[in-house]
Design a protein around this motif. Sequence first.
Motif, mmCIF file in Angstrom:
data_model
loop_
_atom_site.group_PDB
_atom_site.id
_atom_site.type_symbol
_atom_site.label_atom_id
_atom_site.label_comp_id
_atom_site.label_asym_id
_atom_site.label_seq_id
_atom_site.Cartn_x
_atom_site.Cartn_y
_atom_site.Cartn_z
ATOM 1 N N ASN B 118 4.047 -8.757 -9.317
ATOM 2 C CA ASN B 118 5.326 -9.166 -8.741
ATOM 3 C C ASN B 118 5.120 -10.143 -7.591
ATOM 4 O O ASN B 118 5.789 -10.055 -6.571
ATOM 5 N N GLU B 119 4.198 -11.068 -7.764
ATOM 6 C CA GLU B 119 3.924 -12.020 -6.681
ATOM 7 C C GLU B 119 3.517 -13.343 -7.321
ATOM 8 O O GLU B 119 2.904 -13.363 -8.396
ATOM 9 N N PHE B 120 3.883 -14.435 -6.664
ATOM 10 C CA PHE B 120 3.707 -15.769 -7.248
ATOM 11 C C PHE B 120 2.265 -16.019 -7.714
ATOM 12 O O PHE B 120 2.026 -16.339 -8.883
ATOM 13 N N SER B 236 13.133 -3.755 7.882
ATOM 14 C CA SER B 236 12.431 -4.388 6.765
ATOM 15 C C SER B 236 11.467 -3.435 6.068
ATOM 16 O O SER B 236 10.754 -3.834 5.157
ATOM 17 N N ILE B 237 11.465 -2.175 6.470
ATOM 18 C CA ILE B 237 10.605 -1.198 5.791
ATOM 19 C C ILE B 237 11.013 -1.056 4.316
ATOM 20 O O ILE B 237 10.193 -0.728 3.464
ATOM 21 N N SER B 238 12.273 -1.363 4.026
ATOM 22 C CA SER B 238 12.752 -1.258 2.638
ATOM 23 C C SER B 238 12.038 -2.257 1.728
ATOM 24 O O SER B 238 12.075 -2.140 0.514
ATOM 25 N N MET B 239 11.399 -3.249 2.336
ATOM 26 C CA MET B 239 10.683 -4.263 1.544
ATOM 27 C C MET B 239 9.203 -3.912 1.373
ATOM 28 O O MET B 239 8.444 -4.701 0.806
ATOM 29 N N ALA B 240 8.800 -2.746 1.867
ATOM 30 C CA ALA B 240 7.371 -2.387 1.782
ATOM 31 C C ALA B 240 6.893 -2.444 0.336
ATOM 32 O O ALA B 240 7.488 -1.838 -0.545
ATOM 33 N N GLY B 241 5.839 -3.180 0.125
ATOM 34 C CA GLY B 241 5.256 -3.271 -1.216
ATOM 35 C C GLY B 241 5.891 -4.313 -2.107
ATOM 36 O O GLY B 241 5.469 -4.497 -3.247
ATOM 37 N N LEU B 242 6.906 -5.022 -1.606
ATOM 38 C CA LEU B 242 7.624 -5.976 -2.460
ATOM 39 C C LEU B 242 7.293 -7.428 -2.182
ATOM 40 O O LEU B 242 7.288 -8.241 -3.075
ATOM 41 N N THR B 243 7.051 -7.752 -0.941
ATOM 42 C CA THR B 243 7.003 -9.169 -0.579
ATOM 43 C C THR B 243 5.630 -9.777 -0.851
ATOM 44 O O THR B 243 4.678 -9.083 -1.183
#
Lengths: 329, 489
Positions: B118-120, B236-243
């Motif tokens: 899930n990363e470019f 921004s903890i909700s983005m942990a593991g996503l960005t």
Amino acid sequence: MLLPWLGRLHGVFAAWVLLFLISSLVLAAGSGFRADRGRYPDSEMLSNNGRPRFITQMFRPEDLKNRTVLLLDAPADSPNYIGMPPHVIDNLVKGLESKQMRVVRTSGGDPIPLAKNADVAVLTCNFQAYLDLDFHALAAQMNGIYLFDYSGYWDTAAADAAGLLAQNFARAYWPQWLDPELSLFVDYMEEKTSPEDGILLVPSRRLSTTAARARWFLALNEQLIPRRFYLRNPQDGTSFVIEYFEWVQEYNKLQPWKQTQKVRLPKRDFSALHHLSPTRTLAPEEIAAAQSRDIQWILYWDHQADFRLVDWELVPLETAMQWTGEASR
Amino acid sequence: MSLITGLLFLVCATLIGRALLPSRTILSRSLWEELGVAYLLGTGVVTVVITAGFVAGLSMSLLWWLPLIGGIAAFALDGQRKAVIGNYAEVPWTRPIGLLLAVLAVAAFLATIALPLNEFDAIYHWAYRGKVLLHEGTPLNEAITGMVNADGYGRLVTHPNYPFGIPILEAWTAHWGGWNARWVQLPLSLWSACLPMAVAFGLRGYSNQAASYGALLTAATPILYSYNFLEDGFDSISMAGLTSTLTLGGGADLAVMAMLGAACALFIRARQVDCKRAAICAGLALAGTVMMKNEGLALAGVCLLALLLVSFIPPRRTRVAIPFAAVAVVSIAPWLGLRAQLPAIDENYSEQMTVENVMHYLGGGRELVEKAPIAMSGREQVDLENAPARIGLVLTSFWEEFSDLRSWGLLWLLMIVALPVTRQRLADPETRWLALVVLGGVCLYLLILLVTPWNFPSLRDKGIPERLLVHLVGPIVLMFGAALPKKDT
């Protein structure tokens, strides 16, 4: 003494690491161990001043007074409201009215009855009733086909199926490869083409954006392999964003579409908006590129930051060649 | 099925690595240290051998069998070697530290496979190549080589001359059961778990305390998992593991980090006990570093140059230095042969790294503001006359990284305090070599960013230089561990 002490202090960061890892795992579990678009920040409108030029430029200036804009808005204190701030909506309304356009605001009400004879519908927020809208019913009421999504929440594929052209003006923060219309189109391409096929990517016209997100060909190339995609000047188109800008500029300077004619389709394979197809005849260099390779398909596209079904059309090479031959006669 | 193939790879690579390692009577180690080093070594060897196979014209479907056969052979050999290989040493850490290391390792493993790719970079640089190897069987295929043609049309591939380590591991996993964007990450899920073990292994020769500290300090370094976590506040903890600030997953930077760490750990042990076999293993791990990302080649150059420099001062230990360098060079050579056949369209650092270019930027050469995305898109006029000096921007970004606790903890402070500036530390040849590797690596990345033909602030937005500096975690912690007081040596 200093070194062990500093080491122990650095070891405390294990707690920070644990917080990250546990958060990652719990949140991944919460989204079914899938990368969920809903976990990314909410889309944001590109303009925060409410200037109406995107809407007004759709029509001739002298014709604006005869046009109606349906504005799907809701009170900003609605539960979980995400969308344009009220003052921006007010600016937009004032801007449209100053151009003598008629504005109908839904203010949280049912938009279908209010859509009668509307030329444009504008979504300003994530109000659930608007997101669950029956696009066929809306299309039946509206005079025009244009939907302006200023909050990035409309299902553009559903709008397309109803013959409406949805344009997304909100900036999405979820990554390109999670786009739902892209997934639909990948499924369609998988069904339509065979894995051995070669596909020449042909922009329909001027590349209208330098947004890095508009490089949908990267996603198609990766997801549809072993199908072979070919592009003009790919070493710039696929490289860093700077080279990509140069790729856009170079293509727009070259203007291969100027040597071609638009082709209107009576029916399209995937999009219901047949009169807005990106199809055209091929330029001589495109014909040469296709004929010198094992290419079966031409994939026409309109370069946009938002993936819309209307912007893509897959055509067999013979058909594109036939159009080109007929046009040159 | 690809889940099973991925797990099979973990087993095969570990068995291969174990078979290559010297006897435990020569290089003592605990079970966990051995597993960590063996996995990294085995993975490095697999990527080196398969890359060589591509150069020899063999296809992935044939080369796929080599790790499996190697794993089976290693397993058979293991039974025969049992009598001579010796027993495992005690773990160097206490039970609570061991438990913490285990929790971090398991959580990092699970976090890697918790989401599909899930990363470019993971998708467009590496997964694309992995799919090419899976479907076409070789990188010498139009899908990689067919980008540049006389008529201007070609295939789409990002950075075509990137190495094939990560794609080989992904394609191997997808060989049975097809491509699965989650399970192809299985061979990539152990970098953060293995590096602390490799560091402990490398430091065991100094003291058990150093080995224990080294493992913990490595595992506690946040950038082994993610960088800039909670940069935008607790929301921004909700983005942990996503960005894209995730370093776990399908990217290549942790792979370079883990391989370089293993190479350094093996080499310092090899020098300490004068073990040629361990030096050969170190050379293979260094070649594995090169297979993972293009920066690996430059880092290998730094390691070998550092070796040359430390060789001027006795003890030279050429008995281990020569096999290390020779095996590394020979193992890297096939990749160079393959690379020569791939289009070199960008990231040609060697072309940029001219004396003239370096001197220009060191002398205050301005940033290429006209190449900023906002300028290129025509949305903003550039002020060429008042463009800042590139050197200032690069140095500032390095300082920002060195002082960024949320990404690095105190790692850079540890590096500074562990530099061999005292007579006692300077007397240790391994510390001298590690210090040269670390400082050389930092200088290398500083120079690369100084002469980059791109707009530096744009690179900064993409996580540069942190994604480069992470490669140096292993040698930094090894150097720190070597500097610790030797209570129980």
